[in-house]
Design a protein around this motif. Structure first.
Motif, PDB file in Angstrom:
ATOM      1  N   ARG A 136     -37.516 -16.999 -21.778  1.00 49.78           N
ATOM      2  CA  ARG A 136     -37.712 -16.137 -22.946  1.00 49.78           C
ATOM      3  C   ARG A 136     -36.793 -16.496 -24.109  1.00 49.78           C
ATOM      4  O   ARG A 136     -37.219 -16.476 -25.265  1.00 49.78           O
ATOM      5  CB  ARG A 136     -37.507 -14.675 -22.553  1.00 49.78           C
ATOM      6  CG  ARG A 136     -37.766 -13.721 -23.718  1.00 49.78           C
ATOM      7  CD  ARG A 136     -37.657 -12.265 -23.324  1.00 49.78           C
ATOM      8  NE  ARG A 136     -37.871 -11.412 -24.478  1.00 49.78           N
ATOM      9  CZ  ARG A 136     -37.689 -10.106 -24.506  1.00 49.78           C
ATOM     10  NH1 ARG A 136     -37.286  -9.479 -23.389  1.00 49.78           N
ATOM     11  NH2 ARG A 136     -37.888  -9.415 -25.598  1.00 49.78           N
ATOM     12  N   PHE A 137     -35.533 -16.816 -23.815  1.00 56.59           N
ATOM     13  CA  PHE A 137     -34.576 -17.034 -24.893  1.00 56.59           C
ATOM     14  C   PHE A 137     -34.178 -18.493 -25.061  1.00 56.59           C
ATOM     15  O   PHE A 137     -33.238 -18.816 -25.785  1.00 56.59           O
ATOM     16  CB  PHE A 137     -33.339 -16.148 -24.668  1.00 56.59           C
ATOM     17  CG  PHE A 137     -33.669 -14.680 -24.779  1.00 56.59           C
ATOM     18  CD1 PHE A 137     -33.783 -14.073 -26.022  1.00 56.59           C
ATOM     19  CD2 PHE A 137     -33.920 -13.929 -23.646  1.00 56.59           C
ATOM     20  CE1 PHE A 137     -34.112 -12.736 -26.132  1.00 56.59           C
ATOM     21  CE2 PHE A 137     -34.255 -12.582 -23.741  1.00 56.59           C
ATOM     22  CZ  PHE A 137     -34.353 -11.986 -24.991  1.00 56.59           C
ATOM     23  N   GLY A 138     -34.921 -19.384 -24.395  1.00 54.68           N
ATOM     24  CA  GLY A 138     -34.824 -20.809 -24.696  1.00 54.68           C
ATOM     25  C   GLY A 138     -33.632 -21.539 -24.124  1.00 54.68           C
ATOM     26  O   GLY A 138     -33.453 -22.725 -24.392  1.00 54.68           O
ATOM     27  N   THR A 139     -32.804 -20.877 -23.342  1.00 53.85           N
ATOM     28  CA  THR A 139     -31.619 -21.517 -22.786  1.00 53.85           C
ATOM     29  C   THR A 139     -31.482 -21.147 -21.324  1.00 53.85           C
ATOM     30  O   THR A 139     -31.313 -19.966 -20.996  1.00 53.85           O
ATOM     31  CB  THR A 139     -30.345 -21.089 -23.545  1.00 53.85           C
ATOM     32  OG1 THR A 139     -30.473 -21.435 -24.921  1.00 53.85           O
ATOM     33  CG2 THR A 139     -29.120 -21.781 -22.975  1.00 53.85           C
ATOM     34  N   GLY A 140     -31.538 -22.127 -20.444  1.00 50.92           N
ATOM     35  CA  GLY A 140     -31.398 -21.871 -19.025  1.00 50.92           C
ATOM     36  C   GLY A 140     -29.947 -21.766 -18.599  1.00 50.92           C
ATOM     37  O   GLY A 140     -29.025 -22.106 -19.348  1.00 50.92           O
ATOM     38  N   LEU A 141     -29.725 -21.275 -17.383  1.00 49.45           N
ATOM     39  CA  LEU A 141     -28.377 -21.086 -16.829  1.00 49.45           C
ATOM     40  C   LEU A 141     -27.509 -20.258 -17.768  1.00 49.45           C
ATOM     41  O   LEU A 141     -26.297 -20.459 -17.873  1.00 49.45           O
ATOM     42  CB  LEU A 141     -27.697 -22.428 -16.546  1.00 49.45           C
ATOM     43  CG  LEU A 141     -28.488 -23.509 -15.807  1.00 49.45           C
ATOM     44  CD1 LEU A 141     -27.584 -24.704 -15.519  1.00 49.45           C
ATOM     45  CD2 LEU A 141     -29.091 -22.994 -14.516  1.00 49.45           C
ATOM     46  N   LEU A 142     -28.119 -19.315 -18.453  1.00 50.89           N
ATOM     47  CA  LEU A 142     -27.449 -18.624 -19.556  1.00 50.89           C
ATOM     48  C   LEU A 142     -26.290 -17.754 -19.080  1.00 50.89           C
ATOM     49  O   LEU A 142     -25.160 -17.860 -19.578  1.00 50.89           O
ATOM     50  CB  LEU A 142     -28.468 -17.780 -20.326  1.00 50.89           C
ATOM     51  CG  LEU A 142     -27.952 -17.063 -21.575  1.00 50.89           C
ATOM     52  CD1 LEU A 142     -27.383 -18.047 -22.558  1.00 50.89           C
ATOM     53  CD2 LEU A 142     -29.082 -16.261 -22.212  1.00 50.89           C
ATOM     54  N   GLY A 143     -26.568 -16.859 -18.123  1.00 51.50           N
ATOM     55  CA  GLY A 143     -25.517 -15.957 -17.689  1.00 51.50           C
ATOM     56  C   GLY A 143     -24.332 -16.672 -17.090  1.00 51.50           C
ATOM     57  O   GLY A 143     -23.172 -16.341 -17.377  1.00 51.50           O
ATOM     58  N   SER A 144     -24.583 -17.669 -16.251  1.00 42.67           N
ATOM     59  CA  SER A 144     -23.478 -18.399 -15.635  1.00 42.67           C
ATOM     60  C   SER A 144     -22.718 -19.227 -16.667  1.00 42.67           C
ATOM     61  O   SER A 144     -21.513 -19.440 -16.527  1.00 42.67           O
ATOM     62  CB  SER A 144     -23.992 -19.295 -14.511  1.00 42.67           C
ATOM     63  OG  SER A 144     -24.903 -20.264 -14.986  1.00 42.67           O
ATOM     64  N   SER A 145     -23.404 -19.688 -17.714  1.00 42.97           N
ATOM     65  CA  SER A 145     -22.713 -20.474 -18.735  1.00 42.97           C
ATOM     66  C   SER A 145     -21.693 -19.625 -19.485  1.00 42.97           C
ATOM     67  O   SER A 145     -20.617 -20.103 -19.854  1.00 42.97           O
ATOM     68  CB  SER A 145     -23.715 -21.099 -19.709  1.00 42.97           C
ATOM     69  OG  SER A 145     -24.277 -20.126 -20.576  1.00 42.97           O
ATOM     70  N   VAL A 146     -22.031 -18.353 -19.713  1.00 46.19           N
ATOM     71  CA  VAL A 146     -21.080 -17.450 -20.365  1.00 46.19           C
ATOM     72  C   VAL A 146     -19.924 -17.143 -19.424  1.00 46.19           C
ATOM     73  O   VAL A 146     -18.747 -17.203 -19.797  1.00 46.19           O
ATOM     74  CB  VAL A 146     -21.777 -16.154 -20.815  1.00 46.19           C
ATOM     75  CG1 VAL A 146     -20.755 -15.144 -21.341  1.00 46.19           C
ATOM     76  CG2 VAL A 146     -22.806 -16.456 -21.893  1.00 46.19           C
ATOM     77  N   ALA A 147     -20.236 -16.814 -18.182  1.00 45.06           N
ATOM     78  CA  ALA A 147     -19.197 -16.468 -17.219  1.00 45.06           C
ATOM     79  C   ALA A 147     -18.228 -17.627 -16.993  1.00 45.06           C
ATOM     80  O   ALA A 147     -17.026 -17.415 -16.804  1.00 45.06           O
ATOM     81  CB  ALA A 147     -19.830 -16.049 -15.893  1.00 45.06           C
ATOM     82  N   ALA A 148     -18.739 -18.855 -17.043  1.00 42.41           N
ATOM     83  CA  ALA A 148     -17.902 -20.034 -16.799  1.00 42.41           C
ATOM     84  C   ALA A 148     -17.255 -20.571 -18.073  1.00 42.41           C
ATOM     85  O   ALA A 148     -16.571 -21.591 -18.030  1.00 42.41           O
ATOM     86  CB  ALA A 148     -18.733 -21.127 -16.139  1.00 42.41           C
ATOM     87  N   GLY A 149     -17.487 -19.909 -19.203  1.00 37.53           N
ATOM     88  CA  GLY A 149     -16.835 -20.310 -20.433  1.00 37.53           C
ATOM     89  C   GLY A 149     -17.488 -21.454 -21.171  1.00 37.53           C
ATOM     90  O   GLY A 149     -16.895 -22.026 -22.096  1.00 37.53           O
TER      91      GLY A 149
END
Length: 417
Positions: A136-149
């Motif tokens: 939907r928002f065009g970017t995969g692994l989104l939540g983990s990318s934020v959590a991992a910095g």
């Protein structure tokens, strides 16, 4: 000690989740759960409820990552936890296992450990990441990318879908824009169980895979600008055919990956999977082609060599053909190595359970690729029937689901004690 899981309980969870966002298909079991939709809310609500039923304290971070924490009476509550999980979202008309199996297997592992004589010295956490699929928002692994910095929460929350709605607004609407923190850097170790999405385990007759590395991905956008002209009236010697030029590039990308495989780099793959041809008419010499590559390998230098060869191909074509070529290497995700101690714990747990375990690499990206940058991590595979995934026909036998979860629970228990 081998940990005994409840196969029926695990199956009930995966099937109940599969009915959320279920779509009618001709064959198989399809579901569509896009981030921030009503189906996503229902899937999250059920997951949170099951976490709470298992005695976990649930928290939600700013981008909707959900984590349930269980602190055994035997554990130091301040000790770094052992965590596991995956994701609940899907691609449109996806299957029921990709993501949810890993999330609910992690929960089942914690329940099984809690019901066993094991006395963990560390807390255990179960996690569901936001927007792994990135549809939907065009970017995969989104939540983990934020959590991992890898990216900031504000940047992620401002991402928009095709209708201009932001991720932040979508999470607000379904009640999953939290204020807590999910910080994988604070974990002692991380495990993710996933369906293989390939046929290595099935072909070998092995029930569990221990991934040693996740392939990196390089994407290049290449444009070939020629001249659109009449297909009948334009002499061959006068043509500036963009598609003919692009065709050479496609074959060069294929040859480069093949050469690396012949040199012993078995995980090397190179694909040009997207071509936009203009004006795309059968009686017009193509005037412009936009191409996108997908190149992968578990070895960073090998991956970068693929990009270098693609760039060299584009430069050669620009010199030899009457076309202008633009080359943009716009993305490079480095390969991720799994931690030896986590892989060893996986193999040992499989051995105790009397199950064969094969070490292999993952050609697909998973949230573990981000988590592995900040803590010790491992990725486990369960066999996929015919390697089908992102499809209603995606299937993993329930016995294989349970066996892989037994191994997950054993590995988590080892590192938690």
């Amino acid at each position: 000690m081998e940990i005994e899981v409840d196969p029926g309980r695990l199956r009930e969870d995966v099937e109940a989740n599969g009915r959320i966002g279920e779509v009618e298909v001709e064959e198989g079991w399809g579901r569509t759960v896009l981030t921030g939709t009503d189906a996503d809310r229902r899937a999250r609500d059920r997951f949170v409820g099951r976490l709470e039923d298992a005695g976990c304290e649930v928290r939600v971070d700013r981008v909707g990552n959900v984590a349930g924490r269980w602190v055994p009476g035997s554990a130091d509550p301040e000790a770094a936890p052992v965590a596991a999980g995956s994701h609940l979202d899907s691609v449109p008309e996806g299957g029921i296992f990709d993501g949810p199996l890993g999330a609910y297997a992690a929960l089942e592992a914690v329940r099984a450990i809690r019901e066993s004589p094991v006395a963990p010295e560390r807390p255990l956490e179960v996690v569901s990441w936001t927007a792994e699929e990135g549809v939907r928002f065009g970017t995969g692994l989104l939540g983990s990318s934020v959590a991992a910095g890898v990216r900031g929460a504000d940047e992620a929350l401002s991402l928009t879908d095709g209708d201009g709605r932001t991720l932040g607004g979508a999470l607000d609407r379904i009640g999953y824009r939290g204020e807590a923190t999910v910080d994988p850097a604070a974990w002692d170790a991380w495990f993710e169980l996933h369906v293989e999405q390939g046929t290595v385990l099935e072909s070998a007759g092995v029930p569990v895979g221990a991934v040693t590395a996740i392939a990196g991905i390089a994407n290049c956008a290449v444009s070939f600008e020629g001249e659109a002209n009449h297909a009948g009236a334009t002499p061959m010697a006068d043509r500036r055919d963009a598609l003919a030029a692009a065709s050479e590039f496609v074959l060069d990308v294929e040859r480069a990956a093949g050469a690396q495989v012949e040199a012993g780099h078995d995980g090397a793959v190179g694909t040009v999977g997207s071509l936009e041809v203009s004006p795309n008419a059968n009686n017009v010499v193509p005037g412009r082609v936009d191409a996108t590559t997908d190149q992968r390998d578990v070895d960073g230098p090998v991956l970068r060599e693929q990009v270098d060869r693609a760039r060299a191909s584009a430069e050669r074509i620009a010199e030899e053909r009457p076309v202008a070529v633009e080359f943009d290497h716009y993305r490079l995700t480095e390969p991720s190595r799994m931690a030896d101690r986590c892989v060893d714990a996986t193999v040992a747990a499989a051995d105790r359970a009397g199950l064969g375990c094969r070490e292999l690499h993952s050609a697909g990206l998973h949230d573990t690729a981000n988590v592995a940058n900040v803590t010790d991590a491992a990725l486990l595979f369960a066999p996929s029937v015919d390697g089908v995934s992102h499809n209603p026909l995606e299937w993993t036998d329930w016995t294989d689901c349970a066996n892989a979860t037994r191994v997950l629970a054993g590995a988590m228990a080892d590192l938690a004690t």
